[in-house]
Design an enzyme around this catalytic site. Structure first.
Site, short mmCIF file in Angstrom:
data_model
loop_
_atom_site.label_atom_id
_atom_site.label_comp_id
_atom_site.label_asym_id
_atom_site.label_seq_id
_atom_site.Cartn_x
_atom_site.Cartn_y
_atom_site.Cartn_z
N SER A 20 0.81 -1.23 0.00
CA SER A 20 0.00 0.00 0.00
C SER A 20 0.83 1.27 0.00
CB SER A 20 -0.91 0.02 1.24
OG SER A 20 -1.76 -1.09 1.25
N HIS A 74 -7.42 -0.73 6.06
CA HIS A 74 -6.94 -2.11 6.23
C HIS A 74 -7.02 -2.57 7.68
CE1 HIS A 74 -5.63 -2.92 2.14
NE2 HIS A 74 -5.08 -1.73 2.08
#
Length: 504
Positions: free
Chosen positions: A336, A434
């Site tokens: 990410s 997340h």
């Protein structure tokens, strides 16, 4: 199996079709502009808007006739949609303001029923429940019924998604925000959450053989790592890659949220090896080389669905798909970006400089190394030199500067992800997403994104959020209920170094 030359010939012809189609769209837009010149209301004249609203927004049926009243004609919904589309940006704001103010809840009726409910507390349960039901019914805004009817018209759901995008834009300007607009937004969000519940969504795998319109939208909507060309797109839906999207029957051909996955032997620590690796373009997948699924990009395509949970469910569905295809697959992780880290760091350095606390952020030895590497004097000048250095990508081309900055930036980044909070939750939106899903803050990667965008946003650092499938529910509950972030030894070690060397 279609041969590669045939595919390329087909894609080339389609590409030409897209160019012709684009030209047609430009012409249609020009025609639309001309149409607006005649049909758009004169700005400042509110009577036209009020006339349309009073005509198309039907009164809420009385409580006694709520199940017997016939639905308003479909023409009301169509007229509302057509009129709204003729408005420019400012007129849309005026129109939505009038809708939210004049066609919401009947507050007088609600107050009377609330008093009545208080008066019935000593009555029998059946009476109390009936009054409660009346009160609940009275809290329904008039425009909710209009939205429900619009959703049944062809293209109506997409219209309402776009309408909410306009409402969110209005709310982003604090001066124009009002409680009525917030209530309108809440009503739309509630309806869209029902219509886009996970049970009504369809999971689609996007491949090179998918319809051209879908491939074009996948390319256009990619917000994390922009698609550069046709070869790039073909790679992202080809061997050792997977691309999935949620679609909805009411918005055919329109991906709602898109997830890109790389199939690798181990957990990736560099995005360039994924998005710029064309060696696998024409190769056959070797199952023995696939042990990890790397979620390297997830993009929501519809602004109007902001806050409607889709990405979380998409990841869970994709994990099940991949487990079915590769039963031996053991590792699931994101790779990410860290948007906002560089701007946070620049703000921190500015604050420390202003307060004369620059020496508190780095150790004495680190400041000496920064001064030597940048040829700057101690104190404020060194802070300025560090700010200027981070603001450019030049340091990434110098081994000396890179080695000096690595320990500093890595621990600052670890603290940014782990320690910087908003209302107790991670400040960084990607981290928050997340962590809510139950992932662990697992590994920070140096020189993971050396693109100009990656260096500008996060000094080239990326992070893996690891999904340990047996622990995601527990991790999610810990984060959402107790605001506890599950992190690896590497991350906690960096956080510890930050706490030791820096004074916030």
């Amino acid at each position: 199996m279609i041969s590669l030359p045939v595919i390329w010939a087909f894609r080339s012809s389609v590409h030409c079709c897209w160019r012709r189609r684009a030209a047609l769209q430009v012409a249609m837009k020009a025609s639309d502009v001309r149409r607006r010149c005649y049909s758009a209301p004169v700005r400042g004249v509110a009577s036209g808007m009020e006339e349309v609203l009073s005509r198309v927004v039907a009164p809420v049926a009385s409580y006694e006739t709520r199940d017997k009243s016939p639905p308003p004609p479909e023409s009301n919904s169509v007229e509302f949609m057509q009129f709204y589309r003729t408005l420019d940006r400012e007129d849309k704001q005026d129109f939505l303001t009038k809708l939210s103010h004049g066609f919401g809840v009947d507050h007088k009726n609600v107050s009377e029923l609330a008093v009545k409910l208080m008066d019935t507390q000593l009555r029998d349960l059946a009476t109390i429940l009936q009054v409660e039901d009346r009160l609940r019914y009275s809290l329904t805004p008039r425009y909710r019924q209009l939205f429900s009817h619009i959703s049944r018209v062809e293209g109506g759901v997409k219209f309402l998604v776009d309408l909410r995008a306009d409402v969110l834009e209005i709310m982003s300007f604090k001066a124009s925000e009002s409680p009525h607009i917030r209530d309108l937004n809440a009503t739309l969000k509630s309806l869209l959450s029902e219509w886009f519940s996970v049970g009504l969504l369809r999971l689609e795998r996007i491949t090179w053989q998918s319809p051209c319109e879908i491939l074009q939208k996948i390319s256009q909507y990619e917000a994390v790592h922009p698609v550069r060309n046709w070869t790039d797109l073909k790679c992202r839906v080809g061997p050792y890659r997977r691309c999935y999207a949620f679609t909805h029957a009411a918005m055919p051909g329109e991906p709602l949220v898109v997830l890109h996955v790389a199939l690798t032997e181990d957990i990736s620590d560099n995005i360039q090896s994924i998005v710029r690796e064309f060696a696998t373009l024409d190769s056959e997948e070797d199952v023995n080389k696939i042990n990890s699924a790397i979620f390297y990009s997830i993009s929501s395509t519809q602004t109007g669905l902001q806050g409607v949970e889709l990405g979380n469910y998409l990841i869970k569905r994709v994990v099940r798909e991949l487990q079915s295809e590769f039963p031996h697959m053991a590792q699931f992780s994101s790779l990410s970006p860290i948007p906002g880290f560089s701007s946070w760091l620049q703000g921190l350095l500015s604050q420390y400089r202003k307060e004369g606390r620059g020496s508190d952020l780095l150790s004495e030895q680190e400041w000496k190394e920064v001064e030597q590497a940048t040829d700057s004097a101690p104190g404020t000048l060194a802070v300025d030199a560090l700010r200027k250095l981070i603001g450019t990508s030049e340091w990434t081309r110098s081994e000396r500067l890179s080695s000096v900055l690595e320990p500093i930036l890595m621990r600052l980044c670890a603290w940014y992800l782990y320690g910087e909070k908003r209302r107790g939750y991670a400040l960084n939106p990607v981290a928050n997403f997340h962590l809510q899903n139950g992932a662990a803050l697992w590994r920070l990667n140096w020189h993971a994104d050396t693109s100009p965008r990656g260096v500008a946003n996060a000094c080239g650092i990326m992070v893996n959020y690891r999904y340990f499938l047996n622990e995601t529910s527990k991790n999610s509950a810990l984060y959402l209920q107790n605001k506890v972030i599950t992190a690896s030894e590497q991350v906690m070690g960096l956080v510890s170094q930050f706490q030791k060397n820096s004074k916030l």
